[in-house]
Design an enzyme around this catalytic site. Structure first.
Site, PDB file in Angstrom:
ATOM      1  N   SER A 239      40.416  42.423  35.042  1.00 26.49           N
ATOM      2  CA  SER A 239      39.375  43.298  35.745  1.00 26.49           C
ATOM      3  C   SER A 239      39.694  43.758  37.148  1.00 26.49           C
ATOM      4  CB  SER A 239      38.251  42.629  35.881  1.00 26.49           C
ATOM      5  OG  SER A 239      37.136  43.607  35.714  1.00 26.49           O
ATOM      6  N   ASP A 466      38.528  47.418  25.586  1.00 21.06           N
ATOM      7  CA  ASP A 466      38.002  46.863  26.651  1.00 21.06           C
ATOM      8  C   ASP A 466      37.368  47.726  27.356  1.00 21.06           C
ATOM      9  OD1 ASP A 466      37.677  45.912  29.087  1.00 21.06           O
ATOM     10  OD2 ASP A 466      39.157  44.689  29.536  1.00 21.06           O
ATOM     11  N   HIS A 494      36.672  42.836  27.200  1.00 17.18           N
ATOM     12  CA  HIS A 494      37.378  42.434  28.658  1.00 17.18           C
ATOM     13  C   HIS A 494      38.509  42.031  28.976  1.00 17.18           C
ATOM     14  CE1 HIS A 494      37.507  44.049  32.188  1.00 17.18           C
ATOM     15  NE2 HIS A 494      36.689  43.247  33.206  1.00 17.18           N
TER      16      HIS A 494
END
Length: 524
Positions: A239, A466, A494
């Site tokens: 991320s 995502d 995600h």
């Protein structure tokens, strides 16, 4: 996910993906692609032991920082792991000035160790030591055997001189506020809350708040690499951790070993375009959730995706007009809490059942489950304290990296483009553009181009649906990094690694353990 302050639009974090369910059911994946290259492998060392003697990096030690680069970590046992601290300058432009301590935790390799793997779960603001503490959960046995998993709390987060902006009770009320004010009184409250946040950060954090940028955190990572005794950095970032890793590669390309960036962001996107991208990502994720509900039959939200979207949007509007009670008599489900409660489960398909429960209850006038999800999302404990400072640190870090902002009076001019990107959440993301307005801090670090020029191959992973880091951003990052190699997962949620897709996992293990670089454009 990016959790802005004020409208607090969402956190780029692996933690959100995994923590709602006690046990996560993994999804099966595709087959591995055998078209690959190889690079040299590190040499194995004694099982269970780690070298902590600094070694000569592939690139030069920055002038004036020799004492930091020559330090050794004094590891101490903490449960089954080892914990320690790393000393770094508060301001890299003044290396003889004030210093801060970076909290470290290492989960030692369980077998024939080949080196240290530094990891970051995202945020910005999420403490990385938790990722090492829960290494058996986050990482497959193949990595646990081969690497010491080293997590660190980036400066300003966790136990690394944490940023503080509001007392816990005020933080709870702040998060409960309307993220999409639509009356003069609500706009006034919104602006007052923003001013209180920034003044609180200045009062409670002082000079530290001007030195928690991503560039400074990346500089800390190179000091950490040296203290771990590694000439090059092996790194797995998730991320926001992909931005951190890409920044590291651009600052220290010669010191890049095997880097994997999962759930990648587009580092070239300015705040406006990045917010539009994320708004579209969450709308895509919500539609995917609703399509699944419809496909299963007798969907309680409606008999089509569009009908479901209307149900969710109408529910949020009703809660905005009148908050609903929860099992906590002192805390109603406000629209701010409802927003976080809805988006949190969208991080992982495994958590969609929690969203089912939360929405069904809320439609019947009970906000308890959505409140629970909101509290989980913001790291709030049952006793009203917060497990970490992620919802405070993220705003400061984001605004140091990109201070661009608009005023509340300018928000409406952006409604049209945001509502096109996300008819459900668009206005909330539009208000997120106000986040840095009033920020009193200025980074001392100049911007750098994120190209990783001269670095070893960097594997960039994107997932097609995502919500927090949309797939198009991974494609863009892989293209911008000169040595970027794109690896794609067709799926929901995600990030991609250790989510049950054997094709992704095999490719990551082949690179990090054996040095086998996946073919650019591999699809899983």
């Amino acid at each position: 996910m990016k959790k802005w302050i004020v409208a607090i639009i969402v956190v780029w974090s692996l933690v959100i993906v995994s923590g709602i369910a006690v046990a996560v059911v993994l999804v099966t994946g595709g087959d591995d692609d055998n078209d690959a290259q190889r690079d040299p492998s590190p040499s194995p060392t004694t099982p269970g032991e780690s070298s902590t003697s600094p070694t000569t990096p592939a690139g030069p030690v920055p002038a004036g920082l020799e004492s930091f680069y020559s330090q050794q970590v004094a590891w101490e046992q903490c449960g089954s792991d080892k914990c320690g601290t790393l000393t770094v300058p508060l301001d890299y432009a003044e290396p003889t000035g004030e210093t801060i301590e970076i909290a470290l935790e290492m989960a030692p390799a369980t077998g024939e160790r080949i080196g240290s793997l530094v990891v970051n779960p995202g945020g910005p603001g999420a403490p990385g030591t938790d990722t090492a503490k829960d290494a058996d959960y986050y990482f497959a046995p193949e990595l646990r055997v081969a690497y010491d998993i080293v997590g660190f709390d980036p400066r300003g987060t966790g136990d690394s001189s944490p940023i503080d902006c509001l007392p816990d009770d005020q933080l709870d009320e702040y998060l409960a506020g309307d993220p999409d004010p639509d009356t003069k009184a609500e706009v006034a409250d919104f602006n007052a809350d923003s001013a209180d946040y920034w003044s609180g950060c200045a009062e409670r954090s002082g000079d530290l708040a001007a030195h928690v940028s991503t560039i400074e955190a990346a500089r800390d990572m190179d000091v950490l690499r040296a203290a771990l005794g590694e000439s090059q950095l092996a790194y797995l970032g998730f991320s926001y951790g992909t931005r951190l890793g890409a920044t590291y590669a651009s600052l220290f390309p010669a010191n890049v070993g095997r880097l994997v960036l999962d759930g990648a962001v587009d580092p070239s996107l300015p705040t406006l375009e990045g917010s539009l991208s994320q708004a579209k990502g969450f709308e895509t994720a919500l539609r995917s959730y609703l399509q699944n509900c419809v496909d299963l039959g007798d969907c309680f939200l409606g008999d089509s995706v569009d009908a479901g979207l209307k149900t969710v949007k109408d529910l949020l509007a009703d809660i905005d007009a009148q908050p609903i009670p929860t099992d906590d008599p002192d805390r109603d489900l406000t629209v701010g809490r409802a927003f976080y409660g809805v988006v949190a489960p969208l991080y992982s398909k495994d958590n969609w059942t929690y969203l089912d429960q939360g929405l069904e209850q809320a439609l019947d006038g009970d906000g308890s489950t959505l409140l629970f999800l909101s509290d989980f999302y913001t790291s709030r404990n049952e006793d009203g304290t917060y497990a970490d400072n992620s919802v405070e640190a993220i705003g400061v870090i984001n605004c140091l990296d990109d201070p661009w902002s608009i005023t509340s009076a300018q928000v409406k001019s952006h409604y049209k483009e945001f509502e096109k990107a996300s008819p459900t959440f668009g206005d909330v993301f539009a208000w997120g553009l106000v986040s840095c307005n009033g920020d009193p801090f200025t980074s001392t670090e100049p911007d750098i181009p994120i190209t990783g020029a001269g670095a070893a191959p960097i594997v960039v992973i994107g997932t097609t649906r995502d919500p927090a880091t949309p797939y198009a951003e991974a494609v863009a990052m892989a293209d911008q990094l000169e040595s970027g190699v794109l690896l794609s997962r067709d799926g929901d949620g995600h990030t991609a690694y250790n989510k049950g897709n054997a094709c992704i996992d095999d490719a990551v293990h082949a690179y990090l353990i054996d040095g086998t670089v996946p073919a650019d454009g591999t699809e899983c």
